[in-house]
Each structure stands twice: as C-alpha cells, then as structure tokens.
Write a protein that holds these residues in place. Structure first.
Motif, PDB file in Angstrom:
ATOM      1  N   LYS A 170      -5.425 -11.291 -11.228  1.00  0.00           N
ATOM      2  CA  LYS A 170      -6.617 -10.488 -11.537  1.00  0.00           C
ATOM      3  C   LYS A 170      -6.992  -9.597 -10.359  1.00  0.00           C
ATOM      4  O   LYS A 170      -6.576  -9.841  -9.221  1.00  0.00           O
ATOM      5  CB  LYS A 170      -7.774 -11.396 -11.928  1.00  0.00           C
ATOM      6  CG  LYS A 170      -7.472 -12.144 -13.208  1.00  0.00           C
ATOM      7  CD  LYS A 170      -8.670 -12.897 -13.698  1.00  0.00           C
ATOM      8  CE  LYS A 170      -8.224 -13.650 -14.928  1.00  0.00           C
ATOM      9  NZ  LYS A 170      -9.243 -13.969 -15.827  1.00  0.00           N
ATOM     10  N   SER A 171      -7.811  -8.593 -10.639  1.00  0.00           N
ATOM     11  CA  SER A 171      -8.122  -7.584  -9.613  1.00  0.00           C
ATOM     12  C   SER A 171      -8.720  -8.191  -8.352  1.00  0.00           C
ATOM     13  O   SER A 171      -8.418  -7.735  -7.246  1.00  0.00           O
ATOM     14  CB  SER A 171      -9.047  -6.503 -10.173  1.00  0.00           C
ATOM     15  OG  SER A 171     -10.272  -7.053 -10.593  1.00  0.00           O
ATOM     16  N   ASN A 172      -9.534  -9.248  -8.489  1.00  0.00           N
ATOM     17  CA  ASN A 172     -10.104  -9.850  -7.278  1.00  0.00           C
ATOM     18  C   ASN A 172      -9.007 -10.436  -6.385  1.00  0.00           C
ATOM     19  O   ASN A 172      -9.075 -10.365  -5.167  1.00  0.00           O
ATOM     20  CB  ASN A 172     -11.174 -10.898  -7.607  1.00  0.00           C
ATOM     21  CG  ASN A 172     -10.643 -12.075  -8.389  1.00  0.00           C
ATOM     22  OD1 ASN A 172      -9.718 -11.944  -9.192  1.00  0.00           O
ATOM     23  ND2 ASN A 172     -11.239 -13.234  -8.168  1.00  0.00           N
ATOM     24  N   ARG A 173      -7.959 -10.995  -6.997  1.00  0.00           N
ATOM     25  CA  ARG A 173      -6.843 -11.540  -6.224  1.00  0.00           C
ATOM     26  C   ARG A 173      -6.062 -10.401  -5.562  1.00  0.00           C
ATOM     27  O   ARG A 173      -5.638 -10.517  -4.420  1.00  0.00           O
ATOM     28  CB  ARG A 173      -5.927 -12.369  -7.122  1.00  0.00           C
ATOM     29  CG  ARG A 173      -4.690 -12.784  -6.390  1.00  0.00           C
ATOM     30  CD  ARG A 173      -4.256 -14.209  -6.463  1.00  0.00           C
ATOM     31  NE  ARG A 173      -5.270 -15.209  -6.538  1.00  0.00           N
ATOM     32  CZ  ARG A 173      -5.231 -16.272  -7.327  1.00  0.00           C
ATOM     33  NH1 ARG A 173      -4.208 -16.461  -8.122  1.00  0.00           N
ATOM     34  NH2 ARG A 173      -6.195 -17.160  -7.327  1.00  0.00           N
ATOM     35  N   VAL A 174      -5.874  -9.294  -6.284  1.00  0.00           N
ATOM     36  CA  VAL A 174      -5.172  -8.133  -5.715  1.00  0.00           C
ATOM     37  C   VAL A 174      -5.936  -7.641  -4.490  1.00  0.00           C
ATOM     38  O   VAL A 174      -5.331  -7.397  -3.433  1.00  0.00           O
ATOM     39  CB  VAL A 174      -5.018  -7.000  -6.751  1.00  0.00           C
ATOM     40  CG1 VAL A 174      -4.408  -5.756  -6.105  1.00  0.00           C
ATOM     41  CG2 VAL A 174      -4.163  -7.457  -7.936  1.00  0.00           C
ATOM     42  N   TYR A 175      -7.257  -7.524  -4.607  1.00  0.00           N
ATOM     43  CA  TYR A 175      -8.065  -7.067  -3.466  1.00  0.00           C
ATOM     44  C   TYR A 175      -7.979  -8.048  -2.299  1.00  0.00           C
ATOM     45  O   TYR A 175      -7.939  -7.643  -1.139  1.00  0.00           O
ATOM     46  CB  TYR A 175      -9.527  -6.852  -3.867  1.00  0.00           C
ATOM     47  CG  TYR A 175      -9.741  -5.560  -4.617  1.00  0.00           C
ATOM     48  CD1 TYR A 175      -9.536  -4.335  -4.002  1.00  0.00           C
ATOM     49  CD2 TYR A 175     -10.136  -5.570  -5.953  1.00  0.00           C
ATOM     50  CE1 TYR A 175      -9.722  -3.148  -4.698  1.00  0.00           C
ATOM     51  CE2 TYR A 175     -10.327  -4.387  -6.649  1.00  0.00           C
ATOM     52  CZ  TYR A 175     -10.121  -3.180  -6.021  1.00  0.00           C
ATOM     53  OH  TYR A 175     -10.303  -2.002  -6.692  1.00  0.00           O
TER      54      TYR A 175
ATOM     55  N   SER B  76      -2.352   1.842  -9.104  1.00  0.00           N
ATOM     56  CA  SER B  76      -3.719   1.377  -8.882  1.00  0.00           C
ATOM     57  C   SER B  76      -3.714  -0.143  -8.767  1.00  0.00           C
ATOM     58  O   SER B  76      -2.703  -0.793  -9.000  1.00  0.00           O
ATOM     59  CB  SER B  76      -4.604   1.792 -10.062  1.00  0.00           C
ATOM     60  OG  SER B  76      -4.205   1.086 -11.226  1.00  0.00           O
ATOM     61  N   VAL B  77      -4.874  -0.694  -8.443  1.00  0.00           N
ATOM     62  CA  VAL B  77      -5.029  -2.147  -8.387  1.00  0.00           C
ATOM     63  C   VAL B  77      -4.684  -2.741  -9.748  1.00  0.00           C
ATOM     64  O   VAL B  77      -4.028  -3.776  -9.844  1.00  0.00           O
ATOM     65  CB  VAL B  77      -6.467  -2.512  -7.946  1.00  0.00           C
ATOM     66  CG1 VAL B  77      -6.756  -3.977  -8.181  1.00  0.00           C
ATOM     67  CG2 VAL B  77      -6.670  -2.138  -6.481  1.00  0.00           C
ATOM     68  N   LYS B  78      -5.085  -2.077 -10.800  1.00  0.00           N
ATOM     69  CA  LYS B  78      -4.807  -2.539 -12.167  1.00  0.00           C
ATOM     70  C   LYS B  78      -3.293  -2.660 -12.400  1.00  0.00           C
ATOM     71  O   LYS B  78      -2.842  -3.604 -13.057  1.00  0.00           O
ATOM     72  CB  LYS B  78      -5.430  -1.555 -13.164  1.00  0.00           C
ATOM     73  CG  LYS B  78      -5.456  -2.049 -14.566  1.00  0.00           C
ATOM     74  CD  LYS B  78      -6.631  -2.967 -14.739  1.00  0.00           C
ATOM     75  CE  LYS B  78      -6.792  -3.321 -16.201  1.00  0.00           C
ATOM     76  NZ  LYS B  78      -7.439  -4.592 -16.369  1.00  0.00           N
ATOM     77  N   ASP B  79      -2.515  -1.722 -11.845  1.00  0.00           N
ATOM     78  CA  ASP B  79      -1.059  -1.760 -12.006  1.00  0.00           C
ATOM     79  C   ASP B  79      -0.439  -2.979 -11.332  1.00  0.00           C
ATOM     80  O   ASP B  79       0.619  -3.445 -11.743  1.00  0.00           O
ATOM     81  CB  ASP B  79      -0.423  -0.488 -11.435  1.00  0.00           C
ATOM     82  CG  ASP B  79      -0.845   0.767 -12.166  1.00  0.00           C
ATOM     83  OD1 ASP B  79      -0.957   0.725 -13.407  1.00  0.00           O
ATOM     84  OD2 ASP B  79      -1.070   1.794 -11.492  1.00  0.00           O
TER      85      ASP B  79
ATOM     86  N   LYS C 119       0.830  -1.212   0.000  1.00  0.00           N
ATOM     87  CA  LYS C 119       0.000   0.000   0.000  1.00  0.00           C
ATOM     88  C   LYS C 119       0.860   1.256   0.000  1.00  0.00           C
ATOM     89  O   LYS C 119       0.531   2.240  -0.664  1.00  0.00           O
ATOM     90  CB  LYS C 119      -0.948  -0.005   1.201  1.00  0.00           C
ATOM     91  CG  LYS C 119      -2.071  -1.016   1.067  1.00  0.00           C
ATOM     92  CD  LYS C 119      -2.976  -1.005   2.286  1.00  0.00           C
ATOM     93  CE  LYS C 119      -4.116  -1.984   2.146  1.00  0.00           C
ATOM     94  NZ  LYS C 119      -4.994  -2.009   3.335  1.00  0.00           N
TER      95      LYS C 119
ATOM     96  N   GLU D   1      -1.866  -5.983 -11.076  1.00  0.00           N
ATOM     97  CA  GLU D   1      -2.330  -7.240 -11.664  1.00  0.00           C
ATOM     98  C   GLU D   1      -1.218  -8.076 -12.294  1.00  0.00           C
ATOM     99  O   GLU D   1      -1.191  -9.294 -12.105  1.00  0.00           O
ATOM    100  CB  GLU D   1      -3.466  -6.983 -12.659  1.00  0.00           C
ATOM    101  CG  GLU D   1      -4.757  -6.611 -11.979  1.00  0.00           C
ATOM    102  CD  GLU D   1      -5.906  -6.362 -12.949  1.00  0.00           C
ATOM    103  OE1 GLU D   1      -5.736  -6.564 -14.175  1.00  0.00           O
ATOM    104  OE2 GLU D   1      -6.975  -5.965 -12.459  1.00  0.00           O
TER     105      GLU D   1
END
Length: 124
Positions: free
Chosen positions: A81-86, A71-74, A62, A76
């Motif tokens: 995928k974004s769900n895994r990042v979250y 961002s979360v996209k960066d 963070k 990935e």
C-alpha cells in the motif's frame, strides 16, 4: 599500431587517445578491429580501477521512477500500500526479499542495487 595491455595510468591515457583516433572506423575493417580491441582493453582497465558501486536501493527506485514516469501508485504492486511505499522511499522501512524480486522483475531495477544496504545503515 602497437596494441599492448593497459597496466598504468599512462597506458590508459594513451589507449584513450588511440581510441579517439579510430573512433569513426567501420566494423569489419582493420581499423574497426583495432577499435574493438582497444575498447575491450579500456573497459577491462576501467572495471578494475574505476569500478562504480551500485546505487543505494532507495536512490535506484527513485531513479527508475523518474526515468519511467512512475508514481507511488505504480509501485504498490511491488511494495504494498502507498503508506508502505512512502516508508521505503523515506528510508523508514527496508525492502524485503519479495519486494526486491518484484521491483526487479516489474521495473527492471538491478537486483544488485536493491540488495545493497541503505547508506544510513552501513558502518562507517
């Protein structure tokens, strides 16, 4: 000036005062050499007595995100995928070794921080 090893808290405070006195010394001068030696002694004492633990892996990620405007996209390509990042950012999923290496190589996050067990998983 009498330079000596820093063994006590009093020695440490005295060394800090001495550093303050030569803080503006130019490199290559006798005062600059004194500053260099004093700073080396102070750093060694601080490393032994005031060592900082690496941050929690999620906090390290963070922090880098905030620092670099990521961002979360960066993330990935390093995590998935974004769900895994979250899931990782919310502490619901641990980092795998490949994730750690990609985060370290892509974003310069210290590996020591990424391999440290998250706070909630450490024994009290």
């Amino acid at each position: 000036m009498n330079i000596k090893p820093i063994k006590t808290e009093t020695d440490y405070r005295d060394a800090l005062k001495a550093v303050e006195g030569v803080m503006n010394a130019k490199p290559g001068t006798p005062a600059g050499d004194t500053l260099d030696v004093l700073v080396t002694l102070v750093e060694a004492y601080e490393a032994r007595h005031y060592a900082l633990d690496p941050p929690d892996p999620v906090e390290a990620i963070k922090f880098r995100m905030e620092q670099a405007g990521l961002s979360v996209k960066d993330l990935e390509p390093a995590i998935g995928k974004s769900n895994r990042v979250y899931e990782v950012l919310n502490g619901k999923r641990s980092l795998t070794l490949p994730m750690i290496w990609r985060l370290h190589s892509m974003f310069g996050i210290p590996a020591e921080s990424l391999i440290k067990p998250p706070e909630k998983h450490r024994a009290a």
